[in-house]
Motif scaffolding. Structure first.
Motif, PDB file in Angstrom:
ATOM      1  N   ARG A 166     -18.029  -6.540  -4.747  1.00 21.57           N
ATOM      2  CA  ARG A 166     -19.871  -6.505  -4.895  1.00 21.57           C
ATOM      3  C   ARG A 166     -20.289  -7.550  -5.905  1.00 21.57           C
ATOM      4  O   ARG A 166     -19.707  -8.130  -6.622  1.00 21.57           O
ATOM      5  N   ARG A 167     -21.435  -8.022  -5.527  1.00 17.01           N
ATOM      6  CA  ARG A 167     -22.276  -8.977  -6.247  1.00 17.01           C
ATOM      7  C   ARG A 167     -23.322  -8.522  -6.929  1.00 17.01           C
ATOM      8  O   ARG A 167     -24.143  -7.744  -6.377  1.00 17.01           O
ATOM      9  N   GLU A 168     -23.692  -8.772  -8.105  1.00 16.93           N
ATOM     10  CA  GLU A 168     -25.197  -8.694  -8.676  1.00 16.93           C
ATOM     11  C   GLU A 168     -26.140  -9.431  -8.149  1.00 16.93           C
ATOM     12  O   GLU A 168     -27.200  -8.524  -7.842  1.00 16.93           O
ATOM     13  N   GLU A 169     -26.232 -10.571  -7.825  1.00 17.62           N
ATOM     14  CA  GLU A 169     -27.255 -11.352  -7.289  1.00 17.62           C
ATOM     15  C   GLU A 169     -27.755 -10.894  -6.128  1.00 17.62           C
ATOM     16  O   GLU A 169     -26.576 -10.883  -4.944  1.00 17.62           O
ATOM     17  N   PRO A 170     -28.698 -10.436  -5.791  1.00 19.19           N
ATOM     18  CA  PRO A 170     -29.133  -9.603  -4.592  1.00 19.19           C
ATOM     19  C   PRO A 170     -29.032 -10.446  -3.334  1.00 19.19           C
ATOM     20  O   PRO A 170     -29.242  -9.898  -2.187  1.00 19.19           O
ATOM     21  N   SER A 171     -29.142 -11.639  -3.679  1.00 24.40           N
ATOM     22  CA  SER A 171     -29.517 -12.629  -2.144  1.00 24.40           C
ATOM     23  C   SER A 171     -27.975 -12.786  -1.476  1.00 24.40           C
ATOM     24  O   SER A 171     -27.946 -13.181  -0.396  1.00 24.40           O
ATOM     25  N   ILE A 172     -26.947 -12.427  -2.268  1.00 23.23           N
ATOM     26  CA  ILE A 172     -25.671 -12.707  -1.797  1.00 23.23           C
ATOM     27  C   ILE A 172     -25.203 -11.513  -1.012  1.00 23.23           C
ATOM     28  O   ILE A 172     -25.038 -10.428  -1.433  1.00 23.23           O
ATOM     29  N   PRO A 173     -24.647 -11.846   0.371  1.00 25.67           N
ATOM     30  CA  PRO A 173     -24.438 -10.740   1.090  1.00 25.67           C
ATOM     31  C   PRO A 173     -22.732 -10.351   0.860  1.00 25.67           C
ATOM     32  O   PRO A 173     -22.107 -11.285   0.210  1.00 25.67           O
ATOM     33  N   TYR A 174     -22.675  -9.187   0.750  1.00 27.48           N
ATOM     34  CA  TYR A 174     -21.157  -8.996   0.252  1.00 27.48           C
ATOM     35  C   TYR A 174     -20.598  -7.606   0.822  1.00 27.48           C
ATOM     36  O   TYR A 174     -21.318  -6.873   1.628  1.00 27.48           O
ATOM     37  N   THR A 207     -17.560  -8.806 -14.467  1.00 25.59           N
ATOM     38  CA  THR A 207     -17.521  -8.652 -13.124  1.00 25.59           C
ATOM     39  C   THR A 207     -18.600  -7.383 -12.580  1.00 25.59           C
ATOM     40  O   THR A 207     -18.189  -6.543 -13.129  1.00 25.59           O
ATOM     41  N   PRO A 208     -18.955  -7.657 -11.514  1.00 24.49           N
ATOM     42  CA  PRO A 208     -19.720  -6.488 -10.926  1.00 24.49           C
ATOM     43  C   PRO A 208     -19.062  -5.173 -10.983  1.00 24.49           C
ATOM     44  O   PRO A 208     -19.330  -4.030 -11.313  1.00 24.49           O
ATOM     45  N   SER A 209     -17.874  -5.278 -10.221  1.00 18.64           N
ATOM     46  CA  SER A 209     -16.969  -3.823 -10.011  1.00 18.64           C
ATOM     47  C   SER A 209     -16.585  -3.495 -11.423  1.00 18.64           C
ATOM     48  O   SER A 209     -16.424  -2.278 -11.326  1.00 18.64           O
ATOM     49  N   ALA A 210     -16.459  -4.282 -12.200  1.00 12.69           N
ATOM     50  CA  ALA A 210     -15.819  -3.897 -13.727  1.00 12.69           C
ATOM     51  C   ALA A 210     -17.121  -3.107 -14.342  1.00 12.69           C
ATOM     52  O   ALA A 210     -17.230  -2.013 -14.890  1.00 12.69           O
ATOM     53  N   LEU A 211     -18.219  -3.447 -14.184  1.00  9.98           N
ATOM     54  CA  LEU A 211     -19.665  -3.065 -14.635  1.00  9.98           C
ATOM     55  C   LEU A 211     -19.745  -1.591 -13.975  1.00  9.98           C
ATOM     56  O   LEU A 211     -20.011  -0.641 -14.636  1.00  9.98           O
ATOM     57  N   ASP A 212     -19.605  -1.598 -12.481  1.00 10.30           N
ATOM     58  CA  ASP A 212     -19.430  -0.262 -11.935  1.00 10.30           C
ATOM     59  C   ASP A 212     -18.629   0.723 -12.470  1.00 10.30           C
ATOM     60  O   ASP A 212     -19.202   1.817 -12.792  1.00 10.30           O
ATOM     61  N   ARG A 213     -17.558   0.425 -12.926  1.00 14.68           N
ATOM     62  CA  ARG A 213     -16.502   1.295 -13.450  1.00 14.68           C
ATOM     63  C   ARG A 213     -17.086   1.786 -14.739  1.00 14.68           C
ATOM     64  O   ARG A 213     -16.877   2.984 -14.916  1.00 14.68           O
ATOM     65  N   VAL A 214     -17.363   0.847 -15.596  1.00 11.97           N
ATOM     66  CA  VAL A 214     -17.985   1.615 -16.927  1.00 11.97           C
ATOM     67  C   VAL A 214     -19.166   2.332 -16.510  1.00 11.97           C
ATOM     68  O   VAL A 214     -19.251   3.467 -17.132  1.00 11.97           O
ATOM     69  N   GLU A 215     -20.207   1.673 -15.923  1.00 11.91           N
ATOM     70  CA  GLU A 215     -21.230   2.636 -15.546  1.00 11.91           C
ATOM     71  C   GLU A 215     -20.898   4.151 -14.845  1.00 11.91           C
ATOM     72  O   GLU A 215     -21.517   5.182 -15.440  1.00 11.91           O
ATOM     73  N   ALA A 216     -19.876   4.212 -14.124  1.00 15.35           N
ATOM     74  CA  ALA A 216     -19.590   5.300 -13.599  1.00 15.35           C
ATOM     75  C   ALA A 216     -18.960   6.367 -14.867  1.00 15.35           C
ATOM     76  O   ALA A 216     -19.153   7.540 -14.677  1.00 15.35           O
ATOM     77  N   HIS A 324     -25.416  -5.904   2.664  1.00 14.40           N
ATOM     78  CA  HIS A 324     -24.507  -5.293   1.424  1.00 14.40           C
ATOM     79  C   HIS A 324     -23.920  -4.103   2.130  1.00 14.40           C
ATOM     80  O   HIS A 324     -24.433  -3.192   2.543  1.00 14.40           O
ATOM     81  N   ARG A 325     -22.696  -4.135   1.706  1.00 11.17           N
ATOM     82  CA  ARG A 325     -21.648  -2.857   2.303  1.00 11.17           C
ATOM     83  C   ARG A 325     -20.925  -2.536   1.274  1.00 11.17           C
ATOM     84  O   ARG A 325     -20.083  -3.195   0.655  1.00 11.17           O
ATOM     85  N   LEU A 326     -20.703  -1.149   0.883  1.00 11.77           N
ATOM     86  CA  LEU A 326     -19.622  -0.830  -0.122  1.00 11.77           C
ATOM     87  C   LEU A 326     -18.816   0.063   0.773  1.00 11.77           C
ATOM     88  O   LEU A 326     -19.344   1.347   1.501  1.00 11.77           O
ATOM     89  N   LEU A 327     -17.581  -0.165   0.836  1.00 13.88           N
ATOM     90  CA  LEU A 327     -16.655   0.655   1.529  1.00 13.88           C
ATOM     91  C   LEU A 327     -16.020   1.798   0.542  1.00 13.88           C
ATOM     92  O   LEU A 327     -15.857   1.502  -0.544  1.00 13.88           O
TER      93      LEU A 327
END
Lengths: 345, 345
Positions: A166-174, A207-216, A324-327
């Motif tokens: 995952r990326r923060e920058e919204p323009s980047i496909p991921y 990194t975005p995924s590290a932030l996702d964990r903290v946020e969760a 943007h896709r989260l599996l």
DNA sequence: TCTGTGTGATGGTACGTATCATCACAGGAG
DNA sequence: CTCCTGTGATGATACGTACCATCACACAGA
């Protein structure tokens, strides 16, 4: 000459074919591309004559020329911010490479690994004068530590890119993994096992995924699932912090990845009252013969989806909204996350 | 459009830079390539002006155009006759890929994996109209089951190629392992352990390295080292042939690779009088907890040497006589090759 | 003034492919 | 005979870079 010498080795070109078949180069090109425009027509007889010449002379198109002429050439770039096939990183990248190779074969694409990009400040730099990724129709980007600004520039230029992760920058496909959902699921399971208080030891990476964990973790605490304290630690402090958590009566130590979880698990191996789990992939990691609790991430599938998305973007088939896709992943129960009442040996 | 659409995304060319700096495209090219020919001279002032424009506009050379203009672009092709990163083949290819990536990085080259080459008759075909390996300055060829004729044609054209693994066709440069020496060393060790008669079970494959092994066995028999019978078997016949050998009183069964050795070892696991060894890499292979005896092949180093050789050939620095290289391996004593007097549990 | 010489830079072309505009030709309609 | 139309094919050009041959200019020497 360091690889800059004259490397012209080609012999048979369209001009050569044209000479053999007694037609013009333009006609050969038309036959090759099956052009059926209203203006250019090739009768079956001529077409066949050219085809025979092509076979006979073993014509192979020059991809550089095709590219220069403005056509795609079915080459996909693969950029990794660190070596992907080294002994140290193959655990992480291996499953991704498996998926990348499979998908590339299925799509009929070759893969250009950008191993030559110069290392600046510890990571490879994508935008450099010497970079060759523009030879590829598009590029896959792998690595935790990505320079999103750099990638965003590329995307703005119209160059097709897809990041894995995952990326923060919204323009980047991921294409990434839903770490938030996984974290929540693991905490819910911990609660069912009787845990109420935990500490999350992490290195505060942004990194975005590290932030996702903290946020969760924050959401879980606010929602009353589990009361999670987060603590930023260095590698040297890991064991100390884990013992402190145990000393405070917490029953669960969460770690960023399987390596730190294994170290914490080793430090606490005598203390049956404290469980350990990683908020990351733990396949192949064990402490004293016990499978480390954590996640199973669908890395091969991620690579599949990422390559497919890239291919769609190149073909102009992917609406910007669908980039943007989260599996979903799977929680690995493992054996280091045990019931909280402890002492259950 | 299946990837054939217009993919022009480039914006800044030498012409653009020239316009900014108020010079001609040729001057920009000269600055970029540091040309200091007697005929074309750029004074420092102009050079600097162009440099600034290059920085400012973030110029990146188009590799396709460079290639078309007859220059190398530091891309090395990697052709594998089967998928290299799949779960099934990663054991074999993994160490090679490690070496390839390392060397490529060291040489400042990118890697083009030719995953798109069409599969014809079970293996990928190199010479095909759609193939794109000519984009690379040269090509590394991996895989047991190589079409040497096809490769020889390529070499004859002047296209730089290096095979990993020994080849019969003398025109093909290669880096391989000295299977003959390894085989002889293993047999000598077997003799020291008291063995006198052995059977070699193989599938009669006609690859050079398979022939090397058979030839070395012949030499060992003729030289009185060990009396080796060779028998061609199918996979189904393996266990039967192994028991037959034991029945004839032979004390050693040699196999082509670790997989067949492991199967034979399992079939004979109750018979302590018969040893088993593989004439191939056995890392990670065991029977009943016993490391299979066999070879350790320097695969990562092979890849290094192969890439280095390829690079030299591209630069025209490798004399034709120095294009064949056999590296020494190491015999892995293992635990399935035991003393011949048996029953020593 | 004419000739030579060194400096700084440019025009033109090649590389191989794709494509558009154009052309030669035949045959039928007027 | 002229005009039109459809057929078959070609010449020219573009893509971006590298490099050779050439040129304009200034300045010195004869």
């Amino acid at each position: 000459m360091a690889g800059n010498g004259d490397v012209r080795t080609r012999r048979v070109t369209q001009r050569e074919i044209a000479r053999i078949a007694g037609v013009s180069q333009a006609t050969v090109s038309a036959v090759l591309n099956g052009s059926t425009s209203a203006t250019v027509r090739i009768p079956p007889a001529t077409r066949e004559r050219v085809q025979r010449a092509l076979e006979q002379a073993r014509y192979v198109a020059d991809p550089a020329a095709r590219r220069l002429a403005g056509l795609g050439n079915k080459i996909l770039g693969v950029f990794t911010y660190e070596p992907a096939m080294s002994v140290e990183t193959v655990d992480f990248y291996g499953p991704l490479l498996t998926g990348i190779e499979e998908s590339a074969e299925r799509l009929g694409c070759d893969l250009l690994f950008l191993t030559a990009s110069p290392v600046v400040g510890g990571r490879r730099r994508l935008l450099d004068r010497r970079t060759r990724f523009r030879l590829a129709d598009g590029c896959l980007l792998l690595g935790q530590d990505m320079d999103e600004q750099e990638v965003a520039e590329l995307v703005a230029e119209g160059y097709p890119c897809v990041a894995v992760g995952r990326r923060e920058e919204p323009s980047i496909p991921y294409v990434g993994v839903d770490y938030g959902a996984l974290t929540l699921e693991l905490l819910t399971r911990a609660r069912a096992l009787g845990h109420r208080r935990a500490t999350y030891l992490h290195a505060d990476r942004q990194t975005p995924s590290a932030l996702d964990r903290v946020e969760a973790l924050g959401r879980a605490t606010a929602g009353g699932v589990l009361d999670v304290r987060t603590e930023i630690v260095t590698d040297d402090d890991l064991e100390r912090a884990a013992r402190d958590a145990a000393g405070r009566g917490e029953t669960l130590v969460l770690c960023e990845n399987a390596f730190t979880a294994a170290r914490v698990g080793s430090a606490l191996v005598d203390d049956d009252t404290v469980s350990v789990a990683a908020l990351g992939e733990t396949e192949g990691h064990a402490v004293a013969g016990r499978q480390v609790s954590g996640f199973r991430l669908p890395r091969t599938r991620m690579a599949h989806e990422a390559l497919t998305l890239l291919h769609r973007i190149i073909d102009g088939e992917a609406a910007p909204a669908k980039r943007h896709r989260l599996l979903p992943g799977r929680v690995e129960p493992g054996e280091t996350l045990r019931a909280a009442d402890g002492a259950s040996r």
